[in-house]
Write a protein that holds these residues in place. Structure first.
Motif, PDB file in Angstrom:
ATOM      1  N   ARG A 119      -6.019 -12.576   1.811  1.00 29.22           N
ATOM      2  CA  ARG A 119      -5.302 -11.754   0.848  1.00 29.22           C
ATOM      3  C   ARG A 119      -3.879 -11.844   0.941  1.00 29.22           C
ATOM      4  O   ARG A 119      -3.219 -11.637  -0.088  1.00 29.22           O
ATOM      5  N   ARG A 163       0.521  -8.327   5.236  1.00 29.48           N
ATOM      6  CA  ARG A 163       1.244  -6.869   4.997  1.00 29.48           C
ATOM      7  C   ARG A 163       2.603  -6.860   5.570  1.00 29.48           C
ATOM      8  O   ARG A 163       2.761  -7.257   6.602  1.00 29.48           O
ATOM      9  N   GLU A 223      -0.025  -8.397  -4.318  1.00 31.90           N
ATOM     10  CA  GLU A 223      -1.215  -7.672  -4.899  1.00 31.90           C
ATOM     11  C   GLU A 223      -1.655  -6.577  -4.091  1.00 31.90           C
ATOM     12  O   GLU A 223      -1.529  -6.440  -2.766  1.00 31.90           O
ATOM     13  N   ARG A 224      -1.876  -5.474  -4.807  1.00 31.67           N
ATOM     14  CA  ARG A 224      -2.236  -4.132  -3.994  1.00 31.67           C
ATOM     15  C   ARG A 224      -3.722  -4.071  -3.800  1.00 31.67           C
ATOM     16  O   ARG A 224      -4.396  -4.289  -4.737  1.00 31.67           O
ATOM     17  N   ILE A 225      -4.098  -4.068  -2.660  1.00 32.12           N
ATOM     18  CA  ILE A 225      -5.553  -3.938  -2.266  1.00 32.12           C
ATOM     19  C   ILE A 225      -5.794  -2.687  -1.540  1.00 32.12           C
ATOM     20  O   ILE A 225      -5.196  -2.772  -0.124  1.00 32.12           O
ATOM     21  N   ARG A 261      -5.053   0.423   0.455  1.00 36.93           N
ATOM     22  CA  ARG A 261      -3.651   1.175   0.644  1.00 36.93           C
ATOM     23  C   ARG A 261      -2.520   0.113   0.725  1.00 36.93           C
ATOM     24  O   ARG A 261      -1.314   0.640   0.822  1.00 36.93           O
ATOM     25  N   TRP A 262      -2.835  -0.997   0.980  1.00 33.47           N
ATOM     26  CA  TRP A 262      -1.628  -2.031   1.212  1.00 33.47           C
ATOM     27  C   TRP A 262      -1.197  -2.940   0.079  1.00 33.47           C
ATOM     28  O   TRP A 262      -2.007  -3.460  -0.563  1.00 33.47           O
TER      29      TRP A 262
END
Lengths: 375, 239
Positions: free
Chosen positions: A311, A314, A345-347, A349-350
């Motif tokens: 993904r 962070r 990309e926001r997934i 909370r991150w």
């Protein structure tokens, strides 16, 4: 009615009349009329063809000869363990080398046994199998059948590759192991692996030169061609300029160039179509952008490329890894995103940051060069 | 009979199904009309409809090896497969072994959706998280952790009688990539537990009858697949 609106209506009318005449053209038909088979003309199909037909691919004789030499040497005595990492950026053709070697060995010596695995499946769990863990199934295979050559592709996709190799070497203590690595993963794990087994020879895979890239384009066109598609060498040269000789980027550019030519209603692919394709894929001016990046930004990119999470990374992980404050990391991420090198990309909370897929090989090439520079 | 029904869902170009026409087609394609040694086809007596959904069973015979005192022998085995046409753009196919699934897909491609190669819809991370968020209750989450310090862990699964998202384990590891979830969906006629994995397999727990599984599959398509997988491309055309 304004002039502008009148022009729009005129264009619409032209399109409508074209439709009435039945001259609406799909990309598939456009390809066919240019002697190109639409079933074959996609990245997946072309890559599969190249993997399945190693003889059709471009010259990697030098690298393959290094590997074949070690296998021959092992074959003579059938003793010792030879570990050969093939190191190159994503898309440069590591899988191709492994496939070619496998094809060659099966032809040259029928008694040599070869087993090929992909490290990206080591962590996979499949509850429908008696042994649910893929890795343990592979170990069992290595234990029960004594192979001479073990090919391990995509080592960068196993977050625990050192431990995986430790287990593999317990079962495969004799033979030749050829494994594929990105330069930054190899430099990260090399020391730990050398504690497990000595490295016999590193095989570095460089991007193709111009001549080989032109040959690759011609082979791909032969594969997709129904008849004799006319192709200008200047177009291949332009593709080389943007792809920097990375085969996967070359194929992506070639496919996109045809789409651009079709969308611009051109009779065929030309230099402008390639430039438009390069812009679409984010390759236009990319090398210049990458050359201007500061050392810290290269380091950020290196950590992103090393991140095992598909993904992305962070920002907090980068803060931890680089020992910088949040604002500095945020600044670098913003700059790299503004330059369209990163996507996010926001997934949950991150927000996760990763290198844009289309340009990853070229970014990786830049990071690898910096690594050499930094020693 | 198993009380676990697993399905994959495929998307097809929009077409208006005529119920009677499909019923006739299913009757024509009956397995009993197949003269082959290993027969395959539909079981017309299983045809049933529910709203804009149509259910029927397809089946095929295959040679299965088994062991006898005198060595391996073969028996002709039969495998029934549940198929549900959902609305005008989706087909749910019972999830079976890959080689067997190819037989089912080929049958559908040949008889109902020519020129289309059927590929299952996978559930990415965002879809699975949306399902968790919208579910009435969450019983199980399985992660493939990627964070540092978790290199030796390939899977992390926590199971409870509900509310697993309100736990310190979820608080700590809930952001790791998700492989599989088990939830109770809202507003499905009866309380039904459903698992979703990222490859696209949907398992309806303890429900196997058509009237039980059709509303659940319909809800999955309407409330999860349509809103959250809008960017999916249509299946590749065959030539």
């Amino acid at each position: 009615m304004s002039i502008k609106r009148a022009l729009v209506f005129e264009k619409l009318k032209e399109a409508y009349v074209r439709g009435l005449k039945g001259t609406v053209e799909s990309f598939d038909i456009w390809l066919k009329t240019r002697q190109v088979d639409p079933r074959r003309f996609n990245h997946k199909s072309i890559t599969k063809f190249l993997l399945d037909n190693p003889n059709e691919t471009v010259n990697r004789e030098r690298e393959l000869a290094s590997l074949a030499e070690f296998v021959g040497f092992y074959r003579r005595e059938k003793q010792g363990l030879y570990f050969l990492p093939v190191v190159g950026v994503p898309g440069v053709g590591k899988s191709q080398i492994l496939q070619t070697l496998m094809g060659f060995l099966s032809k040259v010596d029928k008694e040599l046994t070869t087993y090929s695995v992909d490290a990206s499946i080591f962590a996979r769990v499949d509850e429908t199998e008696e042994e649910s863990q893929s890795y343990l199934r592979i170990l069992e295979e290595l234990k029960t059948k004594k192979y001479d050559v073990l090919l391990i592709d995509s080592c960068e996709h196993d977050k625990n590759i050192v431990e995986s190799l430790r287990g593999i070497f317990r079962q495969f203590s004799r033979g030749v192991v050829v494994s594929a690595w990105t330069p930054y993963h190899w430099s990260l794990y090399r020391e730990a692996i050398e504690e497990l087994t000595p490295v016999s020879k590193e095989v570095l895979l460089q991007p193709l030169d111009k001549e080989s890239t032109l040959l690759l384009v011609s082979r791909v066109l032969d594969f997709v061609s129904i008849g004799s598609h006319k192709w200008k060498e200047t177009v291949s040269s332009r593709i080389y300029d943007f792809s920097s000789g990375i085969p996967s980027v070359t194929i992506a550019l070639l496919v996109r160039s045809f789409i651009e030519a079709f969308q611009s209603r051109k009779p065929d692919v030309d230099g402008e179509s390639v430039t438009a394709a390069a812009k679409f894929l984010g390759l236009y001016g990319l090398n210049e952008k990458l050359a201007k990046l500061a050392e810290h930004q290269i380091l950020v990119l290196k950590h992103i490329l090393l991140e095992p999470d598909s993904r992305g990374i962070r920002p907090s992980t980068l803060v931890e890894l680089l020992g910088k404050d949040k604002a500095t990391i945020s600044y670098h991420l913003n700059v790299l995103s503004a330059e369209k090198i990163l996507t996010n990309e926001r997934i949950g909370r991150w927000v996760f940051y990763r290198v844009r897929e289309e340009i990853e090989p070229l970014v990786a090439l830049r990071v690898a060069k910096e690594d050499e520079y930094l020693g | 009979m198993s009380t676990l029904a697993s399905f994959i869902i495929v998307k097809i170009p929009q077409r208006s199904w005529n119920e009677n026409q499909i019923k006739r087609e299913i009757e024509n394609l009956s397995i009993r009309n197949d003269p082959s040694e290993l027969r395959q086809g539909t079981k017309p007596e299983t045809f049933t409809s529910h709203g804009d959904c149509i259910f029927f069973e397809f089946g095929f015979e295959y040679n299965q090896e088994y062991l006898t005192v005198d060595g391996p022998s073969h028996i002709k085995a039969y495998r029934p497969v549940k198929i549900v046409f959902i609305g005008e753009q989706y087909i749910a196919i019972e999830a079976i072994a890959e080689n067997h699934l190819d037989i089912v897909k080929r049958f559908l491609e040949d008889n109902f959706v020519p020129d289309i190669k059927l590929e299952p819809i996978a559930f990415d991370e965002k879809v699975l998280r949306s399902v968790i968020y919208a579910a009435r209750d969450v019983f199980e989450i399985e992660h493939a952790p990627q964070r540092r310090g978790m290199e030796t862990i390939d899977r992390l699964k926590y199971t409870g009688r509900g509310g697993v998202t309100h736990s310190t384990v979820h608080e700590e590891y809930g952001d790791e990539p998700i492989e599989r979830i088990k939830v109770m969906l809202r507003e499905v006629p009866s309380e039904t537990r459903v698992t979703f994995n990222k490859k696209g397999t949907i398992t309806i727990v303890q429900r196997s009858e058509p009237h039980e599984i059709i509303p659940v599959l319909k809800a999955v398509v309407d409330r999860i697949i349509i809103p959250y997988t809008r960017t999916l491309q249509l299946q590749t055309r065959l030539y």
